[in-house]
Design a protein around this motif. Structure first.
Motif, PDB file in Angstrom:
ATOM      1  N   ALA A  74     -15.496  -9.553  19.977  1.00 48.73           N
ATOM      2  CA  ALA A  74     -14.999  -9.510  18.779  1.00 48.73           C
ATOM      3  C   ALA A  74     -14.258 -10.772  18.483  1.00 48.73           C
ATOM      4  O   ALA A  74     -14.484 -11.418  17.350  1.00 48.73           O
ATOM      5  N   LYS A  75     -13.559 -11.480  19.426  1.00 44.68           N
ATOM      6  CA  LYS A  75     -12.935 -12.839  19.108  1.00 44.68           C
ATOM      7  C   LYS A  75     -13.931 -13.773  18.926  1.00 44.68           C
ATOM      8  O   LYS A  75     -13.635 -14.728  18.059  1.00 44.68           O
ATOM      9  N   SER A  76     -14.991 -13.780  19.645  1.00 42.73           N
ATOM     10  CA  SER A  76     -16.072 -14.729  19.440  1.00 42.73           C
ATOM     11  C   SER A  76     -16.703 -14.660  18.141  1.00 42.73           C
ATOM     12  O   SER A  76     -17.005 -15.628  17.383  1.00 42.73           O
ATOM     13  N   LYS A  77     -17.084 -13.259  17.728  1.00 44.58           N
ATOM     14  CA  LYS A  77     -17.552 -13.319  16.323  1.00 44.58           C
ATOM     15  C   LYS A  77     -16.881 -13.740  15.280  1.00 44.58           C
ATOM     16  O   LYS A  77     -17.260 -14.167  14.170  1.00 44.58           O
ATOM     17  N   LEU A  78     -15.472 -13.086  15.490  1.00 40.95           N
ATOM     18  CA  LEU A  78     -14.541 -13.914  14.267  1.00 40.95           C
ATOM     19  C   LEU A  78     -14.390 -15.216  14.205  1.00 40.95           C
ATOM     20  O   LEU A  78     -14.429 -15.843  13.074  1.00 40.95           O
ATOM     21  N   LYS A  79     -14.367 -15.791  15.378  1.00 41.51           N
ATOM     22  CA  LYS A  79     -14.210 -17.450  15.454  1.00 41.51           C
ATOM     23  C   LYS A  79     -15.516 -17.941  14.752  1.00 41.51           C
ATOM     24  O   LYS A  79     -15.382 -18.723  13.964  1.00 41.51           O
ATOM     25  N   GLU A  80     -16.835 -17.256  14.927  1.00 40.62           N
ATOM     26  CA  GLU A  80     -17.866 -17.945  14.507  1.00 40.62           C
ATOM     27  C   GLU A  80     -18.069 -17.713  13.056  1.00 40.62           C
ATOM     28  O   GLU A  80     -18.367 -18.502  12.212  1.00 40.62           O
ATOM     29  N   PHE A  81     -17.423 -16.496  12.452  1.00 42.96           N
ATOM     30  CA  PHE A  81     -17.303 -16.230  11.124  1.00 42.96           C
ATOM     31  C   PHE A  81     -16.350 -17.316  10.520  1.00 42.96           C
ATOM     32  O   PHE A  81     -16.948 -17.881   9.223  1.00 42.96           O
ATOM     33  N   THR A 104     -19.648 -21.891   4.583  1.00 43.74           N
ATOM     34  CA  THR A 104     -19.228 -21.212   3.374  1.00 43.74           C
ATOM     35  C   THR A 104     -17.923 -20.344   3.436  1.00 43.74           C
ATOM     36  O   THR A 104     -17.025 -20.525   2.581  1.00 43.74           O
ATOM     37  N   VAL A 105     -17.560 -19.706   4.449  1.00 40.71           N
ATOM     38  CA  VAL A 105     -16.395 -18.795   4.740  1.00 40.71           C
ATOM     39  C   VAL A 105     -15.091 -19.976   4.553  1.00 40.71           C
ATOM     40  O   VAL A 105     -14.105 -19.618   4.055  1.00 40.71           O
ATOM     41  N   GLY A 106     -15.362 -21.265   5.342  1.00 46.19           N
ATOM     42  CA  GLY A 106     -14.238 -22.205   5.452  1.00 46.19           C
ATOM     43  C   GLY A 106     -13.866 -22.698   4.015  1.00 46.19           C
ATOM     44  O   GLY A 106     -12.807 -22.915   3.538  1.00 46.19           O
ATOM     45  N   SER A 107     -15.102 -22.791   3.230  1.00 48.21           N
ATOM     46  CA  SER A 107     -14.728 -23.429   1.723  1.00 48.21           C
ATOM     47  C   SER A 107     -13.987 -22.128   1.098  1.00 48.21           C
ATOM     48  O   SER A 107     -13.330 -22.678  -0.086  1.00 48.21           O
ATOM     49  N   LEU A 108     -14.258 -20.958   1.133  1.00 43.20           N
ATOM     50  CA  LEU A 108     -13.618 -20.021   0.446  1.00 43.20           C
ATOM     51  C   LEU A 108     -12.314 -19.588   0.942  1.00 43.20           C
ATOM     52  O   LEU A 108     -11.396 -19.458   0.149  1.00 43.20           O
ATOM     53  N   GLY A 142     -10.453 -21.952   2.741  1.00 45.17           N
ATOM     54  CA  GLY A 142      -9.750 -23.363   2.752  1.00 45.17           C
ATOM     55  C   GLY A 142      -9.116 -23.548   4.245  1.00 45.17           C
ATOM     56  O   GLY A 142      -9.497 -23.218   5.156  1.00 45.17           O
ATOM     57  N   ALA A 143      -7.981 -24.129   4.045  1.00 44.18           N
ATOM     58  CA  ALA A 143      -7.189 -24.597   5.234  1.00 44.18           C
ATOM     59  C   ALA A 143      -6.699 -23.475   6.213  1.00 44.18           C
ATOM     60  O   ALA A 143      -6.676 -23.540   7.502  1.00 44.18           O
ATOM     61  N   GLY A 144      -6.758 -22.159   5.535  1.00 49.07           N
ATOM     62  CA  GLY A 144      -6.313 -21.170   6.423  1.00 49.07           C
ATOM     63  C   GLY A 144      -7.204 -20.630   7.372  1.00 49.07           C
ATOM     64  O   GLY A 144      -6.757 -20.186   8.398  1.00 49.07           O
ATOM     65  N   ALA A 145      -8.711 -21.287   7.114  1.00 42.94           N
ATOM     66  CA  ALA A 145      -9.394 -20.736   8.265  1.00 42.94           C
ATOM     67  C   ALA A 145      -9.223 -21.327   9.603  1.00 42.94           C
ATOM     68  O   ALA A 145      -9.107 -20.765  10.595  1.00 42.94           O
ATOM     69  N   SER A 146      -8.733 -22.708   9.620  1.00 47.10           N
ATOM     70  CA  SER A 146      -8.524 -23.132  11.005  1.00 47.10           C
ATOM     71  C   SER A 146      -7.071 -22.715  11.535  1.00 47.10           C
ATOM     72  O   SER A 146      -6.921 -22.592  12.752  1.00 47.10           O
ATOM     73  N   ALA A 147      -6.166 -22.284  10.655  1.00 46.65           N
ATOM     74  CA  ALA A 147      -4.925 -21.783  11.149  1.00 46.65           C
ATOM     75  C   ALA A 147      -5.230 -20.153  11.893  1.00 46.65           C
ATOM     76  O   ALA A 147      -4.709 -19.762  12.846  1.00 46.65           O
ATOM     77  N   LEU A 148      -6.250 -19.807  11.244  1.00 50.03           N
ATOM     78  CA  LEU A 148      -6.647 -18.323  11.568  1.00 50.03           C
ATOM     79  C   LEU A 148      -7.501 -18.275  13.152  1.00 50.03           C
ATOM     80  O   LEU A 148      -7.334 -17.505  14.128  1.00 50.03           O
ATOM     81  N   ILE A 149      -8.220 -19.630  13.204  1.00 50.24           N
ATOM     82  CA  ILE A 149      -8.905 -19.803  14.156  1.00 50.24           C
ATOM     83  C   ILE A 149      -7.970 -20.108  15.602  1.00 50.24           C
ATOM     84  O   ILE A 149      -7.886 -19.676  16.634  1.00 50.24           O
ATOM     85  N   GLY A 150      -6.828 -20.725  15.211  1.00 51.25           N
ATOM     86  CA  GLY A 150      -5.531 -21.235  16.175  1.00 51.25           C
ATOM     87  C   GLY A 150      -5.150 -19.689  16.691  1.00 51.25           C
ATOM     88  O   GLY A 150      -4.499 -19.746  17.758  1.00 51.25           O
ATOM     89  N   ILE A 151      -4.851 -18.816  15.916  1.00 49.64           N
ATOM     90  CA  ILE A 151      -4.505 -17.498  16.278  1.00 49.64           C
ATOM     91  C   ILE A 151      -5.350 -16.853  17.634  1.00 49.64           C
ATOM     92  O   ILE A 151      -4.908 -16.193  18.516  1.00 49.64           O
ATOM     93  N   LEU A 152      -6.634 -17.125  17.238  1.00 42.40           N
ATOM     94  CA  LEU A 152      -7.654 -16.528  18.576  1.00 42.40           C
ATOM     95  C   LEU A 152      -7.437 -17.415  19.758  1.00 42.40           C
ATOM     96  O   LEU A 152      -7.700 -17.064  20.719  1.00 42.40           O
TER      97      LEU A 152
END
Length: 90
Positions: free
Chosen positions: A62-69, A74-78, A80-90
């Protein structure tokens, strides 16, 4: 006019009877509980809540799939900067 009606009498006990059901429930504790027939259950969760719950889990898939997502362009552009912060949580 002639009408022919054929009925399989051995199948009659197996026909599903549709009717009202009565559910007597003393108490229910929990989230997202559904009781009854033909009900719908809608749950809204933020991506941040999802990421935190997956991060706390012991599920590497699940962690791997969420990180890939989250790393998808496209997800990153939607998000924004929050994507990298969420990856940091994992």
């Amino acid at each position: 006019m002639l009408t022919l009606k054929v009925e399989n009498t051995t199948a009659q006990p197996h026909v599903t009877k549709h009717g009202d059901s009565t559910f007597n429930i003393g108490s229910i504790n929990g989230e997202n509980v559904q009781v009854g027939n033909s009900n719908t259950l809608t749950t809204n969760v933020t991506i941040q809540e999802l990421a935190k719950k997956i991060a706390k889990s012991d599920d590497p898939e699940a962690k791997s799939k969420l990180k890939e997502f989250l790393q998808n362009s496209t997800v990153g552009s939607l998000i924004g900067a929050g994507a990298s912060a969420l990856i940091g949580i994992l």
